[in-house]
Design a protein around this motif. Structure first.
Motif, PDB file in Angstrom:
ATOM      1  N   LYS A  27       0.839  -1.192   0.000  1.00 15.93           N
ATOM      2  CA  LYS A  27       0.000   0.000   0.000  1.00 15.93           C
ATOM      3  C   LYS A  27       0.880   1.248   0.000  1.00 15.93           C
ATOM      4  O   LYS A  27       1.923   1.294   0.651  1.00 15.93           O
ATOM      5  N   ASP A  28       0.438   2.257  -0.738  1.00 16.25           N
ATOM      6  CA  ASP A  28       1.109   3.564  -0.768  1.00 16.25           C
ATOM      7  C   ASP A  28       2.581   3.441  -1.130  1.00 16.25           C
ATOM      8  O   ASP A  28       3.440   4.096  -0.537  1.00 16.25           O
ATOM      9  N   ALA A  29       2.891   2.584  -2.093  1.00 16.22           N
ATOM     10  CA  ALA A  29       4.270   2.385  -2.535  1.00 16.22           C
ATOM     11  C   ALA A  29       4.366   2.613  -4.037  1.00 16.22           C
ATOM     12  O   ALA A  29       3.445   2.266  -4.786  1.00 16.22           O
ATOM     13  N   GLN A  30       5.506   3.169  -4.449  1.00 18.98           N
ATOM     14  CA  GLN A  30       5.747   3.456  -5.854  1.00 18.98           C
ATOM     15  C   GLN A  30       6.980   2.692  -6.330  1.00 18.98           C
ATOM     16  O   GLN A  30       7.893   2.429  -5.548  1.00 18.98           O
ATOM     17  N   PRO A  31       7.022   2.333  -7.620  1.00 23.29           N
ATOM     18  CA  PRO A  31       8.218   1.651  -8.148  1.00 23.29           C
ATOM     19  C   PRO A  31       9.465   2.483  -7.924  1.00 23.29           C
ATOM     20  O   PRO A  31       9.444   3.711  -7.993  1.00 23.29           O
ATOM     21  N   PHE A  32      10.551   1.781  -7.640  1.00 20.84           N
ATOM     22  CA  PHE A  32      11.832   2.418  -7.329  1.00 20.84           C
ATOM     23  C   PHE A  32      12.925   1.711  -8.116  1.00 20.84           C
ATOM     24  O   PHE A  32      12.902   0.479  -8.258  1.00 20.84           O
ATOM     25  N   SER A  33      13.879   2.462  -8.616  1.00 17.28           N
ATOM     26  CA  SER A  33      14.926   1.875  -9.457  1.00 17.28           C
ATOM     27  C   SER A  33      16.291   2.059  -8.819  1.00 17.28           C
ATOM     28  O   SER A  33      16.647   3.166  -8.388  1.00 17.28           O
ATOM     29  N   ASN A  34      17.029   0.946  -8.702  1.00 17.34           N
ATOM     30  CA  ASN A  34      18.452   1.019  -8.352  1.00 17.34           C
ATOM     31  C   ASN A  34      19.149  -0.195  -8.941  1.00 17.34           C
ATOM     32  O   ASN A  34      18.528  -1.030  -9.599  1.00 17.34           O
ATOM     33  N   SER A  35      20.442  -0.304  -8.714  1.00 13.30           N
ATOM     34  CA  SER A  35      21.233  -1.344  -9.377  1.00 13.30           C
ATOM     35  C   SER A  35      21.347  -2.630  -8.581  1.00 13.30           C
ATOM     36  O   SER A  35      21.982  -3.591  -9.035  1.00 13.30           O
ATOM     37  N   LYS A  36      20.731  -2.715  -7.397  1.00 14.78           N
ATOM     38  CA  LYS A  36      20.872  -3.907  -6.575  1.00 14.78           C
ATOM     39  C   LYS A  36      20.144  -5.097  -7.190  1.00 14.78           C
ATOM     40  O   LYS A  36      19.006  -4.978  -7.635  1.00 14.78           O
ATOM     41  N   THR A  37      20.811  -6.228  -7.186  1.00 17.39           N
ATOM     42  CA  THR A  37      20.187  -7.479  -7.630  1.00 17.39           C
ATOM     43  C   THR A  37      20.007  -8.455  -6.472  1.00 17.39           C
ATOM     44  O   THR A  37      19.361  -9.490  -6.638  1.00 17.39           O
ATOM     45  N   GLU A  38      20.556  -8.122  -5.299  1.00 19.34           N
ATOM     46  CA  GLU A  38      20.483  -8.999  -4.130  1.00 19.34           C
ATOM     47  C   GLU A  38      20.569  -8.152  -2.874  1.00 19.34           C
ATOM     48  O   GLU A  38      21.281  -7.153  -2.829  1.00 19.34           O
ATOM     49  N   VAL A  39      19.832  -8.554  -1.834  1.00 14.89           N
ATOM     50  CA  VAL A  39      19.965  -7.937  -0.516  1.00 14.89           C
ATOM     51  C   VAL A  39      20.130  -9.049   0.515  1.00 14.89           C
ATOM     52  O   VAL A  39      19.851 -10.221   0.242  1.00 14.89           O
ATOM     53  N   GLU A  40      20.588  -8.653   1.723  1.00  9.74           N
ATOM     54  CA  GLU A  40      20.855  -9.631   2.764  1.00  9.74           C
ATOM     55  C   GLU A  40      20.192  -9.228   4.079  1.00  9.74           C
ATOM     56  O   GLU A  40      20.077  -8.052   4.397  1.00  9.74           O
ATOM     57  N   ASN A  41      19.773 -10.225   4.823  1.00 13.01           N
ATOM     58  CA  ASN A  41      19.396 -10.065   6.220  1.00 13.01           C
ATOM     59  C   ASN A  41      20.621 -10.434   7.040  1.00 13.01           C
ATOM     60  O   ASN A  41      21.007 -11.610   7.105  1.00 13.01           O
TER      61      ASN A  41
END
Length: 211
Positions: A27-41
């Motif tokens: 909800k209340d979110a818009q598409p966002f662009s960056n170069s990340k292909t992976e994230v970590e916890n």
């Protein structure tokens, strides 16, 4: 207490059939662009012990104990839960694809109970997520990772880039909502696991902090 815990888990398998979950939507979110292909916890990436006071609410009843999580290899953690009096309840080693049970109390040695711990901690301790979509709202960057029928929504606070929430869905239905309170990306002072199709919640509160 142990007999009650077992009965509550078994009861939940029947009550699960009575619940229907709505499809999860941002909800209340818009598409966002960056170069990340992976994230970590990174919350359990340290080799030090993570020690928490554990409070479980199972169908309106409270159960408490001590939970210790330790990273023992690049892909595997060991999880030990004991009662407040120090009696071991369950001890297992877990990774994204493997599970080894070292010990469980006889009263808890049931398939459903073991699967509950296995599934919850595989999701909590999952470290790497390949990205398929990216969104943002006023407070967070939201990364989406899809694996088969599973979808993960990872919320990172814009100001600090610290992970604050993971929403785990399966077949588009919300299964578990993980929320974190943390001052740094490698250690969460509090963790809350809220099940959406079981009346089971787990809250973890810091006892000792890693460096």
């Amino acid at each position: 207490m142990r007999q009650f815990l077992l009965q509550s888990f078994l009861c939940s398998s029947f009550l699960l059939l009575l619940f229907s979950c709505k499809s999860y939507q941002l909800k209340d979110a818009q598409p966002f662009s960056n170069s990340k292909t992976e994230v970590e916890n990174l919350y359990f990436s340290s080799n030090e012990d993570y020690v928490y006071k554990c409070q479980m609410e199972v169908y309106g009843n409270d159960i408490s104990g001590i939970l210790i999580i330790k990273k023992i290899s690049a892909t595997t953690h060991r999880v030990v839960m004991s009662s407040d009096f120090g009696n071991k309840m369950i001890d297992f080693e877990i990774s994204e694809n493997n599970f080894k049970l070292n010990y469980v109390l006889p009263d808890l040695d049931k398939k459903m109970v073991i699967n509950f711990f296995k599934n919850d901690f595989q999701e909590l301790l999952r470290q790497k997520y390949n990205l398929t979509e990216r969104f943002e709202n006023n407070e967070s960057i939201i990364y989406i990772s899809k694996t088969g029928k599973k979808t993960y929504y990872l919320f990172y606070k814009k100001e600090t880039e610290i992970l604050t929430q993971i929403v785990y869905t399966k077949n588009k239905k919300e299964k578990i909502n993980f929320t974190f309170e943390a001052k740094k990306p490698t250690f969460a002072e509090t963790i809350h696991l809220e099940h959406k199709d079981f009346k089971i919640n787990i809250k973890l509160f810091q006892i000792t902090e890693t460096e």
